[in-house]
Design a protein around this motif. Sequence first.
Motif, PDB file in Angstrom:
ATOM      1  N   GLY A 153      43.907  21.372-127.451  1.00 54.86           N
ATOM      2  CA  GLY A 153      43.546  20.349-126.811  1.00 54.86           C
ATOM      3  C   GLY A 153      42.410  20.597-125.944  1.00 54.86           C
ATOM      4  N   LYS A 154      42.374  21.929-125.500  1.00 63.05           N
ATOM      5  CA  LYS A 154      41.219  22.275-124.668  1.00 63.05           C
ATOM      6  C   LYS A 154      39.857  22.137-125.869  1.00 63.05           C
ATOM      7  CE  LYS A 154      39.222  25.440-121.562  1.00 63.05           C
ATOM      8  NZ  LYS A 154      39.188  26.635-120.629  1.00 63.05           N
ATOM      9  N   THR A 155      39.962  22.795-127.019  1.00 60.05           N
ATOM     10  CA  THR A 155      38.866  22.598-128.046  1.00 60.05           C
ATOM     11  C   THR A 155      38.334  21.118-128.065  1.00 60.05           C
ATOM     12  OG1 THR A 155      39.856  24.512-129.073  1.00 60.05           O
ATOM     13  CG2 THR A 155      38.183  23.024-130.318  1.00 60.05           C
ATOM     14  N   VAL A 156      39.500  20.360-128.111  1.00 58.65           N
ATOM     15  CA  VAL A 156      38.856  18.945-128.332  1.00 58.65           C
ATOM     16  C   VAL A 156      38.092  18.380-127.095  1.00 58.65           C
ATOM     17  CG1 VAL A 156      39.794  16.522-128.553  1.00 58.65           C
ATOM     18  CG2 VAL A 156      40.845  18.186-129.783  1.00 58.65           C
ATOM     19  N   LEU A 157      38.629  18.597-125.643  1.00 57.55           N
ATOM     20  CA  LEU A 157      37.754  18.367-124.748  1.00 57.55           C
ATOM     21  C   LEU A 157      36.322  18.959-124.644  1.00 57.55           C
ATOM     22  CD1 LEU A 157      39.060  17.098-121.476  1.00 57.55           C
ATOM     23  CD2 LEU A 157      39.926  16.595-123.909  1.00 57.55           C
ATOM     24  N   ILE A 183      38.198  16.104-114.373  1.00 57.57           N
ATOM     25  CA  ILE A 183      39.267  16.211-115.047  1.00 57.57           C
ATOM     26  C   ILE A 183      39.282  17.818-115.432  1.00 57.57           C
ATOM     27  CG2 ILE A 183      39.688  14.063-116.155  1.00 57.57           C
ATOM     28  CD1 ILE A 183      38.641  15.079-118.643  1.00 57.57           C
ATOM     29  N   ASP A 184      40.441  18.253-115.613  1.00 60.18           N
ATOM     30  CA  ASP A 184      40.974  19.644-115.862  1.00 60.18           C
ATOM     31  C   ASP A 184      41.163  19.890-117.454  1.00 60.18           C
ATOM     32  OD1 ASP A 184      41.895  22.284-116.358  1.00 60.18           O
ATOM     33  OD2 ASP A 184      43.295  22.048-114.527  1.00 60.18           O
ATOM     34  N   TYR A 185      40.015  20.409-118.185  1.00 62.23           N
ATOM     35  CA  TYR A 185      40.105  20.374-119.553  1.00 62.23           C
ATOM     36  C   TYR A 185      41.601  21.220-119.929  1.00 62.23           C
ATOM     37  CZ  TYR A 185      35.236  19.592-119.991  1.00 62.23           C
ATOM     38  OH  TYR A 185      34.020  18.687-120.106  1.00 62.23           O
ATOM     39  N   ASP A 186      42.042  22.224-119.222  1.00 59.27           N
ATOM     40  CA  ASP A 186      43.338  22.961-119.847  1.00 59.27           C
ATOM     41  C   ASP A 186      44.512  21.829-119.551  1.00 59.27           C
ATOM     42  OD1 ASP A 186      42.298  25.551-120.249  1.00 59.27           O
ATOM     43  OD2 ASP A 186      41.998  25.534-118.297  1.00 59.27           O
ATOM     44  N   VAL A 187      44.494  20.855-118.733  1.00 59.14           N
ATOM     45  CA  VAL A 187      45.619  19.960-118.608  1.00 59.14           C
ATOM     46  C   VAL A 187      45.380  18.796-119.554  1.00 59.14           C
ATOM     47  CG1 VAL A 187      46.812  18.311-116.857  1.00 59.14           C
ATOM     48  CG2 VAL A 187      45.867  20.361-116.240  1.00 59.14           C
ATOM     49  N   VAL A 188      44.279  18.017-119.467  1.00 58.37           N
ATOM     50  CA  VAL A 188      44.175  16.794-120.312  1.00 58.37           C
ATOM     51  C   VAL A 188      44.043  16.914-121.752  1.00 58.37           C
ATOM     52  CG1 VAL A 188      42.414  14.908-120.519  1.00 58.37           C
ATOM     53  CG2 VAL A 188      43.014  15.799-118.236  1.00 58.37           C
ATOM     54  N   GLY A 189      43.284  17.698-122.294  1.00 59.30           N
ATOM     55  CA  GLY A 189      43.567  17.947-123.521  1.00 59.30           C
ATOM     56  C   GLY A 189      44.692  18.296-124.236  1.00 59.30           C
ATOM     57  N   PRO A 190      45.642  19.231-123.764  1.00 59.80           N
ATOM     58  CA  PRO A 190      46.758  19.617-124.256  1.00 59.80           C
ATOM     59  C   PRO A 190      47.846  18.426-123.950  1.00 59.80           C
ATOM     60  CG  PRO A 190      46.048  21.519-123.237  1.00 59.80           C
ATOM     61  CD  PRO A 190      44.703  20.328-122.707  1.00 59.80           C
ATOM     62  N   ALA A 191      47.840  17.684-122.709  1.00 59.77           N
ATOM     63  CA  ALA A 191      48.577  16.580-122.645  1.00 59.77           C
ATOM     64  C   ALA A 191      48.379  15.546-123.520  1.00 59.77           C
ATOM     65  CB  ALA A 191      48.293  16.125-121.088  1.00 59.77           C
ATOM     66  N   ALA A 192      47.029  15.173-123.892  1.00 65.00           N
ATOM     67  CA  ALA A 192      46.889  14.095-124.640  1.00 65.00           C
ATOM     68  C   ALA A 192      47.488  14.473-126.174  1.00 65.00           C
ATOM     69  CB  ALA A 192      45.470  13.916-124.907  1.00 65.00           C
TER      70      ALA A 192
END
Length: 150
Positions: A68-72, A19-28
């Motif tokens: 979002g990225k921080t959480v990932l 997964i791409d952290y820049d995408v998944v974290g913010p999206a969630a």
Amino acid sequence: MVEWTDFERATIQNIFSKIDYDVVGPAALTRSDMCLVVYPWTQRYFAKFGNLYNADAISANPNVKAHGKTVLCGLERAVKNLDNIKAEYTELSVLHSEKLQVDPDNFLLLADCLTVVIAAQLGEDFTADVHAAFQKFLAVVVSALRKQYH
Ligand code: HEM
């Protein structure tokens, strides 16, 4: 002590390698069907992030994206320490409980949002067994985050 099967270990590592952290974290956090939008009370913790006025504002908010990225990255620490998640998360748990005073029920909401986004990213690779392994991982993470709540 949590026991992990080889399949579970491999699956969790594999998900995080794909997964791409820049995408998944913010999206969630920000997608119009996701955490800050669907569970608007979660916004109260992020007052200092600026404009969270509506779904468009939330998804455009750079502070939320960065978070979002921080959480990932936080989750990655758990992935790298599967046998010791509780110890790895002691400080994070104290932070969310004592300083941020986040209601721990919210951890499960974010965990579910992450699952939906990751399922969408993995597509047909998100089989029932993969889902079960990921669900277990998130349950352990949430339990570790709750550990320092009194
Ligand atoms: C899967 C669950 C979660 C993980 C892994 C996680 C992880 C993190 C991490 C790594 C940080 C940064 C800590 C630092 O700066 O040292 C953080 C901060 C924070 N978290 Fe969480 N978190 C989770 C769930 C939540 C939820 C559900 C909320 C609220 C609804 C929340 C609210 C916050 C807030 C307000 C901050 C501080 C943000 C800032 O001031 O920049 N977290 N979290």
